[in-house]
Design a protein around this motif. Structure first.
Motif, PDB file in Angstrom:
ATOM      1  N   ARG A  17     102.950  73.739 100.821  1.00 11.86           N
ATOM      2  CA  ARG A  17     103.646  72.545 101.317  1.00 11.86           C
ATOM      3  C   ARG A  17     103.354  72.260 102.782  1.00 11.86           C
ATOM      4  N   GLU A  20     100.233  70.353 102.750  1.00  5.64           N
ATOM      5  CA  GLU A  20     100.473  69.032 102.166  1.00  5.64           C
ATOM      6  C   GLU A  20     101.219  68.125 103.142  1.00  5.64           C
ATOM      7  N   HIS A  24      99.909  64.754 104.785  1.00  6.20           N
ATOM      8  CA  HIS A  24     100.722  63.541 104.653  1.00  6.20           C
ATOM      9  C   HIS A  24     100.980  62.926 106.021  1.00  6.20           C
ATOM     10  N   GLU A  28      99.734  59.277 107.204  1.00  5.75           N
ATOM     11  CA  GLU A  28     100.657  58.224 107.660  1.00  5.75           C
ATOM     12  C   GLU A  28     100.273  57.730 109.052  1.00  5.75           C
ATOM     13  N   ARG A  32      99.181  53.919 109.978  1.00  4.31           N
ATOM     14  CA  ARG A  32      99.811  53.113 111.025  1.00  4.31           C
ATOM     15  C   ARG A  32      98.786  52.630 112.034  1.00  4.31           C
ATOM     16  N   GLN A 171     115.351  58.077  96.256  1.00  5.68           N
ATOM     17  CA  GLN A 171     115.557  56.688  96.627  1.00  5.68           C
ATOM     18  C   GLN A 171     116.561  56.052  95.693  1.00  5.68           C
ATOM     19  N   THR A 332     103.333  47.751 105.790  1.00  6.63           N
ATOM     20  CA  THR A 332     104.395  48.687 106.108  1.00  6.63           C
ATOM     21  C   THR A 332     104.473  48.850 107.624  1.00  6.63           C
TER      22      THR A 332
ATOM     23  N   TYR B  93     111.632  55.493 107.073  1.00  2.00           N
ATOM     24  CA  TYR B  93     110.452  56.190 106.544  1.00  2.00           C
ATOM     25  C   TYR B  93     110.489  56.351 105.033  1.00  2.00           C
ATOM     26  N   GLN B  94     111.279  55.533 104.397  1.00  2.00           N
ATOM     27  CA  GLN B  94     111.418  55.610 102.941  1.00  2.00           C
ATOM     28  C   GLN B  94     110.059  55.476 102.248  1.00  2.00           C
ATOM     29  N   SER B  95     109.285  54.489 102.650  1.00  2.00           N
ATOM     30  CA  SER B  95     107.980  54.286 102.002  1.00  2.00           C
ATOM     31  C   SER B  95     107.048  55.459 102.269  1.00  2.00           C
ATOM     32  N   ALA B  96     107.064  55.938 103.504  1.00  2.00           N
ATOM     33  CA  ALA B  96     106.193  57.069 103.843  1.00  2.00           C
ATOM     34  C   ALA B  96     106.551  58.281 103.008  1.00  2.00           C
ATOM     35  N   LEU B  97     107.837  58.553 102.845  1.00  2.00           N
ATOM     36  CA  LEU B  97     108.243  59.724 102.072  1.00  2.00           C
ATOM     37  C   LEU B  97     107.887  59.554 100.604  1.00  2.00           C
ATOM     38  N   ARG B  98     107.908  58.329 100.118  1.00  2.00           N
ATOM     39  CA  ARG B  98     107.506  58.095  98.716  1.00  2.00           C
ATOM     40  C   ARG B  98     106.049  58.481  98.516  1.00  2.00           C
ATOM     41  N   ARG B  99     105.246  58.337  99.557  1.00  2.91           N
ATOM     42  CA  ARG B  99     103.827  58.647  99.416  1.00  2.91           C
ATOM     43  C   ARG B  99     103.559  60.145  99.508  1.00  2.91           C
ATOM     44  N   MET B 100     104.572  60.918  99.803  1.00  2.00           N
ATOM     45  CA  MET B 100     104.419  62.367  99.854  1.00  2.00           C
ATOM     46  C   MET B 100     104.380  62.879  98.426  1.00  2.00           C
ATOM     47  N   PRO B 101     103.323  63.596  98.036  1.00  2.00           N
ATOM     48  CA  PRO B 101     103.281  64.107  96.669  1.00  2.00           C
ATOM     49  C   PRO B 101     104.403  65.092  96.424  1.00  2.00           C
ATOM     50  N   LEU B 102     105.000  65.014  95.229  1.00  2.00           N
ATOM     51  CA  LEU B 102     106.076  65.921  94.892  1.00  2.00           C
ATOM     52  C   LEU B 102     105.518  67.311  94.655  1.00  2.00           C
TER      53      LEU B 102
END
Lengths: 333, 201
Positions: A17, A20, A24, A28, A32, A171, A332, B93-102
């Motif tokens: 993680r 990862e 990530h 991001e 941006r 969410q 975004t 950062y809702q959208s950014a966190l969504r792009r984080m792979p689970l």
């Protein structure tokens, strides 16, 4: 309960993680840097409305000052009216949100909220559940917790520390319903969440208004006998934007975003500001910010499971507006 | 840890060097992650908030000079702010966190899962007492006693005068002792006081 309250050992992120999360983060950052917009994208869209009043998106793209040079422009005056520097005041908003979705279905609901304009910005909202005319749900922030009032039981439920399961997304659902995590705590919240974002949302509007490179039209007109300043423009996704402000106070009156879905069919979101005022932070007004202040005799229940259950009962699975105000080209922030 | 190295990486980050910022992440993510866990009691939430902290730090990197040459006080101060404005931060950062792979759900991927769950349980018990402190005292106590920052570092992290940090720490520890005593527990207060004395001298 154990007699030993020592802190648990420190741990690293599990497995891969750390890598990862770093990837990530860099992704991001790159995103941006590539998509740094001149104008903040509009906040108002059907999906954003589904997470509450923080999406009061009044992106005004006007820079044309038809009243000549010298002194603050109309857009600067309008921006100043929306700016909310920290102060010992309470912002009081009442808005009506009307949405026409891409299928032509109309939904309308009202929300009223109060937010202290100084840290930690406590707030309270009373809102209709979209699609449930006449419904009334009252929520507030209390430190790190979310609180919900159930009038039938005269009980204030506190959400406490949320503990979403790592197995589930974190969410709100697109239909605005509350999700519960594996351990019963609430994940996400209803479509008309607390107005914690008023200050932030309106600040973003200010940022958008004062940003460079925008174009639009502003003019002073009379609407229903009232002198207003009218701003129009387009957002980066191509939706037409309209913003009306009172010509003497520059307080917001209406914002509208309209997108053409297909010839003859528009999707739109209209926010009418029924009330926009700043109240002094007197003891009486501060009581407007809390559920306990409004319902002094209520029972307080701090069980997160009960909070989740009450949220589901009071909010349920109300359909949220699904208007697509933004195009896929929207960016975004 | 080389504080000079942090400063160099930070200067590069200011020029837009994302890789340099990634190194700062590698260096300090664990500290931020554990600090957040000890404030919220949930590993998954701490993980997401850690990402938010570093995204915020990147966004605001031009507005800060590293105190003591180390990025950690700034990052922990950022973490404190993210916690304080958690819902707003999460929305941003809702959208950014969504792009984080689970994470893949497998005990093979997380062999210490049971220990983590036990740690969460333990931390929630601590927080039940700790959360009774005023928020501003929680911030100072957690930075000084959980993390071991000095008065000066905590002051830099929270943008407070050193004297304020001292007084809030003193009040917070006293209150914590009273709360623990009322609950019949004094181990935490004693342990942290000993740790505090080692760090804050």
């Amino acid at each position: 309960m154990s007699d030993n309250l020592s802190l648990p050992e420190e741990r690293g992120l599990p497995g891969s993680r750390l890598t990862e999360r770093k990837e990530h983060l860099l992704s991001e950052i790159s995103r941006r840097q590539e998509h740094r917009p001149l104008v903040r994208r509009p906040l108002v869209r059907g999906a954003a409305l589904a997470v509450g009043l923080a999406v009061v998106a009044l992106v005004v793209l006007s820079v044309v000052n038809v009243f000549g040079p010298g002194g603050p422009t109309l857009v600067e005056k309008a921006a100043a009216a929306l700016a909310l520097p920290d102060a010992n005041q309470i912002l009081h908003l009442k808005i009506r949100i009307s949405v026409v979705d891409s299928n032509g279905t109309s939904t309308s609901y009202e929300e009223e909220g109060w937010q202290l304009l100084s840290t930690p910005y406590p707030s309270r909202t009373i809102g209709e559940v979209p699609g449930k005319s006449g419904s009334r749900v009252e929520m507030a922030t209390a430190g790190p917790s979310l609180e919900l009032y159930d009038p039938a039981k005269n009980t204030i439920y506190s959400g406490g520390l949320q503990s979403p399961s790592p197995n589930q997304e974190q969410q709100p659902t697109s239909n605005g319903s509350a999700q519960t995590g594996a351990n019963g705590t609430a994940q996400g919240t209803a479509a008309f969440l607390l107005p914690m974002g008023y200050k932030t949302a309106l600040q973003q509007i200010v940022d958008a208004l004062l940003g460079p490179g925008k174009s639009g039209v502003e003019q002073e007109v009379t609407v229903n006998g009232r002198a207003v300043v009218r701003f129009t423009g387009k957002d980066p996704g191509g939706a037409n934007l309209l913003y009306l402000a009172d010509a003497s106070t520059y307080n917001p009156i209406e914002f509208q975003s309209v997108e053409t879905v297909k010839p003859g069919l528009n999707a739109s979101t209209t926010i009418d500001f029924l009330t926009y005022e700043k109240l002094p932070a007197t003891a009486a007004n501060l009581a407007l910010l809390s559920l306990a202040g409004q319902h002094p005799g209520a029972t307080v229940d701090n069980d997160p499971q009960h909070f989740a259950e009450a949220l589901t009962t009071l909010v349920g699975s109300a359909p949220a507006p699904s208007a697509h105000i933004r195009t896929s080209k929207s960016r975004t922030p | 840890m080389s504080d000079v190295r942090d400063q160099e990486l930070w200067n590069k980050s200011l020029q837009g060097d994302a890789d340099a910022f990634g190194e700062i992440f590698e260096r300090h993510a664990r500290s931020v992650y554990n600090y957040l866990f000890r404030r919220c009691g949930d590993w998954a939430t701490a993980e997401d908030l850690t990402s938010i902290v570093f995204l915020e730090a990147w966004r605001k990197r031009g507005k800060v000079n590293l105190s003591h040459g180390s990025a950690l006080p700034f990052l922990l101060g950022m973490a404190t702010n993210v916690l304080r404005n958690r819902r707003r931060s999460e929305r941003r950062y809702q959208s950014a966190l969504r792009r984080m792979p689970l994470a893949a759900e497998s005990l093979e991927n997380e062999p210490d899962l049971l220990e983590r769950l036990a740690a969460e349980d333990q931390m929630r018990r601590v927080l039940k007492v700790f959360s009774q402190l005023p928020r501003r005292e929680q911030d100072v106590v957690s930075l000084c006693l959980y993390v071991g920052l000095s008065y000066e570092e905590a002051a830099a992290a929270l943008d407070l005068p050193v004297g304020t940090v001292r007084s809030r720490l003193s009040r917070g520890r006293q209150r914590l002792r009273e709360l623990l005593s009322a609950e019949g527990h004094n181990t935490l207060a004693d342990e942290n006081e000993r740790e505090g004395q080692e760090v804050i001298s």
